[in-house]
Design a protein around this motif. Structure first.
Motif, PDB file in Angstrom:
ATOM      1  N   GLU A  88       0.869  -1.153   0.115  1.00 28.75           N
ATOM      2  CA  GLU A  88      -0.030   0.076   0.030  1.00 28.75           C
ATOM      3  C   GLU A  88       0.807   1.233  -0.001  1.00 28.75           C
ATOM      4  OE1 GLU A  88      -3.868  -1.519   2.296  1.00 28.75           O
ATOM      5  OE2 GLU A  88      -2.602  -0.534   3.658  1.00 28.75           O
ATOM      6  N   LYS A  89       2.043   1.244   0.657  1.00 29.41           N
ATOM      7  CA  LYS A  89       3.013   2.504   0.997  1.00 29.41           C
ATOM      8  C   LYS A  89       3.637   2.597  -0.582  1.00 29.41           C
ATOM      9  CE  LYS A  89       6.470   4.256   3.521  1.00 29.41           C
ATOM     10  NZ  LYS A  89       7.585   4.883   2.751  1.00 29.41           N
ATOM     11  N   LYS A  90       4.005   1.181  -1.170  1.00 26.22           N
ATOM     12  CA  LYS A  90       4.591   1.552  -2.553  1.00 26.22           C
ATOM     13  C   LYS A  90       3.547   2.162  -3.443  1.00 26.22           C
ATOM     14  CE  LYS A  90       8.369  -1.784  -2.443  1.00 26.22           C
ATOM     15  NZ  LYS A  90       8.721  -3.127  -3.024  1.00 26.22           N
ATOM     16  N   ALA A  91       2.440   1.768  -3.451  1.00 28.30           N
ATOM     17  CA  ALA A  91       1.319   2.144  -4.340  1.00 28.30           C
ATOM     18  C   ALA A  91       0.980   3.633  -4.136  1.00 28.30           C
ATOM     19  CB  ALA A  91      -0.047   1.327  -4.106  1.00 28.30           C
ATOM     20  N   GLU A  92       0.983   4.002  -2.879  1.00 27.01           N
ATOM     21  CA  GLU A  92       0.972   5.587  -2.575  1.00 27.01           C
ATOM     22  C   GLU A  92       1.970   6.392  -3.221  1.00 27.01           C
ATOM     23  OE1 GLU A  92      -1.382   8.677  -1.426  1.00 27.01           O
ATOM     24  OE2 GLU A  92      -1.826   6.386  -1.210  1.00 27.01           O
ATOM     25  N   ASP A  93       3.215   5.993  -2.978  1.00 28.86           N
ATOM     26  CA  ASP A  93       4.256   6.541  -3.578  1.00 28.86           C
ATOM     27  C   ASP A  93       4.200   6.492  -4.984  1.00 28.86           C
ATOM     28  OD1 ASP A  93       5.182   6.642  -1.095  1.00 28.86           O
ATOM     29  OD2 ASP A  93       6.633   5.126  -1.087  1.00 28.86           O
ATOM     30  N   ARG A  94       3.931   5.468  -5.528  1.00 33.12           N
ATOM     31  CA  ARG A  94       3.796   5.462  -7.027  1.00 33.12           C
ATOM     32  C   ARG A  94       2.784   6.125  -7.645  1.00 33.12           C
ATOM     33  NH1 ARG A  94       6.189   4.606 -11.728  1.00 33.12           N
ATOM     34  NH2 ARG A  94       4.968   3.774 -13.281  1.00 33.12           N
ATOM     35  N   LYS A  95       1.775   6.482  -6.875  1.00 33.93           N
ATOM     36  CA  LYS A  95       0.553   7.352  -7.352  1.00 33.93           C
ATOM     37  C   LYS A  95       1.139   8.724  -7.275  1.00 33.93           C
ATOM     38  CE  LYS A  95      -2.955   8.951  -4.895  1.00 33.93           C
ATOM     39  NZ  LYS A  95      -4.094   9.078  -3.529  1.00 33.93           N
ATOM     40  N   GLU A  96       1.790   8.935  -5.938  1.00 34.85           N
ATOM     41  CA  GLU A  96       2.271  10.437  -6.006  1.00 34.85           C
ATOM     42  C   GLU A  96       3.389  10.747  -6.986  1.00 34.85           C
ATOM     43  OE1 GLU A  96       1.527  12.810  -3.924  1.00 34.85           O
ATOM     44  OE2 GLU A  96      -0.127  11.413  -3.100  1.00 34.85           O
ATOM     45  N   HIS A  97       4.205   9.888  -7.376  1.00 31.96           N
ATOM     46  CA  HIS A  97       5.179   9.979  -8.482  1.00 31.96           C
ATOM     47  C   HIS A  97       4.459  10.324  -9.967  1.00 31.96           C
ATOM     48  CE1 HIS A  97       8.895   9.734 -10.578  1.00 31.96           C
ATOM     49  NE2 HIS A  97       8.436   8.755 -11.393  1.00 31.96           N
ATOM     50  N   LEU A  99       1.331  11.269 -10.238  1.00 37.10           N
ATOM     51  CA  LEU A  99       0.713  12.775 -10.323  1.00 37.10           C
ATOM     52  C   LEU A  99       1.864  13.776 -10.532  1.00 37.10           C
ATOM     53  CD1 LEU A  99      -1.824  12.182  -7.430  1.00 37.10           C
ATOM     54  CD2 LEU A  99      -2.283  12.579  -9.782  1.00 37.10           C
ATOM     55  N   LYS A 100       2.811  13.621  -9.856  1.00 34.35           N
ATOM     56  CA  LYS A 100       3.955  14.729 -10.091  1.00 34.35           C
ATOM     57  C   LYS A 100       4.418  14.736 -11.620  1.00 34.35           C
ATOM     58  CE  LYS A 100       6.243  14.995  -5.639  1.00 34.35           C
ATOM     59  NZ  LYS A 100       7.104  14.790  -4.914  1.00 34.35           N
ATOM     60  N   GLU A 101       4.311  13.406 -12.419  1.00 32.99           N
ATOM     61  CA  GLU A 101       5.004  13.456 -13.737  1.00 32.99           C
ATOM     62  C   GLU A 101       3.979  14.166 -14.488  1.00 32.99           C
ATOM     63  OE1 GLU A 101       5.919   9.660 -14.883  1.00 32.99           O
ATOM     64  OE2 GLU A 101       7.986   9.479 -13.759  1.00 32.99           O
ATOM     65  N   THR A 102       2.720  13.735 -14.251  1.00 34.59           N
ATOM     66  CA  THR A 102       1.568  13.964 -15.008  1.00 34.59           C
ATOM     67  C   THR A 102       1.278  15.696 -14.886  1.00 34.59           C
ATOM     68  OG1 THR A 102       0.415  12.164 -14.577  1.00 34.59           O
ATOM     69  CG2 THR A 102      -1.042  13.761 -15.313  1.00 34.59           C
ATOM     70  N   HIS A 103       1.522  16.136 -13.834  1.00 38.68           N
ATOM     71  CA  HIS A 103       1.534  17.661 -13.286  1.00 38.68           C
ATOM     72  C   HIS A 103       2.640  18.440 -14.159  1.00 38.68           C
ATOM     73  CE1 HIS A 103       0.328  21.185 -11.419  1.00 38.68           C
ATOM     74  NE2 HIS A 103       1.616  21.638 -11.231  1.00 38.68           N
ATOM     75  N   ALA A 104       3.727  17.782 -14.164  1.00 43.50           N
ATOM     76  CA  ALA A 104       5.149  18.265 -14.890  1.00 43.50           C
ATOM     77  C   ALA A 104       4.742  18.447 -16.476  1.00 43.50           C
ATOM     78  CB  ALA A 104       6.246  17.690 -14.587  1.00 43.50           C
ATOM     79  N   THR A 105       4.224  17.374 -16.892  1.00 46.65           N
ATOM     80  CA  THR A 105       3.807  17.117 -18.481  1.00 46.65           C
ATOM     81  C   THR A 105       2.861  18.109 -18.699  1.00 46.65           C
ATOM     82  OG1 THR A 105       4.319  14.684 -18.177  1.00 46.65           O
ATOM     83  CG2 THR A 105       3.081  15.585 -20.211  1.00 46.65           C
TER      84      THR A 105
END
Length: 168
Positions: A88-97, A99-105
């Motif tokens: 769950e923690k990895k999935a949450e980290d992956r989700k944040e990553h 989201l950041k990539e999507t925002h930057a794009t």
């Protein structure tokens, strides 16, 4: 009527032979069957005692294995919970990553679109200036042609076109 008188105390001969037969039977039994029967019974008793002891040990081993299985199950459950928590923690980290990539794009796409819009706007402005200049020149030529004679108008027109052409 025939009356038989029985003695008060008498020995019956059949009873005597029955007692003798019984004594002989006991002697033969004791002589030939007592030891094998006792050995058989002793063997049977030892076998039953051994089986009871073995069953007791098996029951204790089963209880121990059951307890061990319960501990293993408990440990496995704890490990499973730990793995689920980590996943769950990895999935949450992956989700944040993501989201950041999507925002930057998205920001990069917006910047590119704004730059393209500015470039197109500038190009359209230039094209509009060129068209306005051509229209002004055409309009001026028509006006001059209508109001002046051909010779004077031609010179003025050429001069005007040269001046307008320099501003481009």
């Amino acid at each position: 009527m025939n009356e038989t008188i029985m003695p008060a105390v008498g020995i019956d001969i059949n009873l005597f032979w029955q007692i003798i037969n019984f004594v002989i039977l006991i002697f033969v039994f004791k002589k030939y069957f007592h030891k094998p029967l006792n050995d058989f019974l002793e063997t049977r008793r030892e076998k039953i005692a051994g089986e009871l002891t073995h069953a007791k040990k098996d029951r204790e081993a089963a209880a121990s294995l059951n307890e061990q299985a319960a501990m293993t199950r408990k440990t496995a459950k704890l490990e499973a919970n730990k793995i689920i928590t980590m996943a769950e923690k990895k999935a949450e980290d992956r989700k944040e990553h993501i989201l950041k990539e999507t925002h930057a794009t998205r920001e990069k796409m917006i910047a590119t679109a704004e730059a393209d819009i500015a470039k197109m706007k500038s190009q359209a402005r230039k094209e509009l200036q060129v068209e306005a200049t051509k229209l002004a020149a055409t309009l001026a030529e028509k006006m001059i042609n209508e109001k002046m004679n051909n010779e004077l108008g031609g010179n003025l027109l050429d001069q005007f076109i040269d001046e307008v052409g320099d501003t481009k």
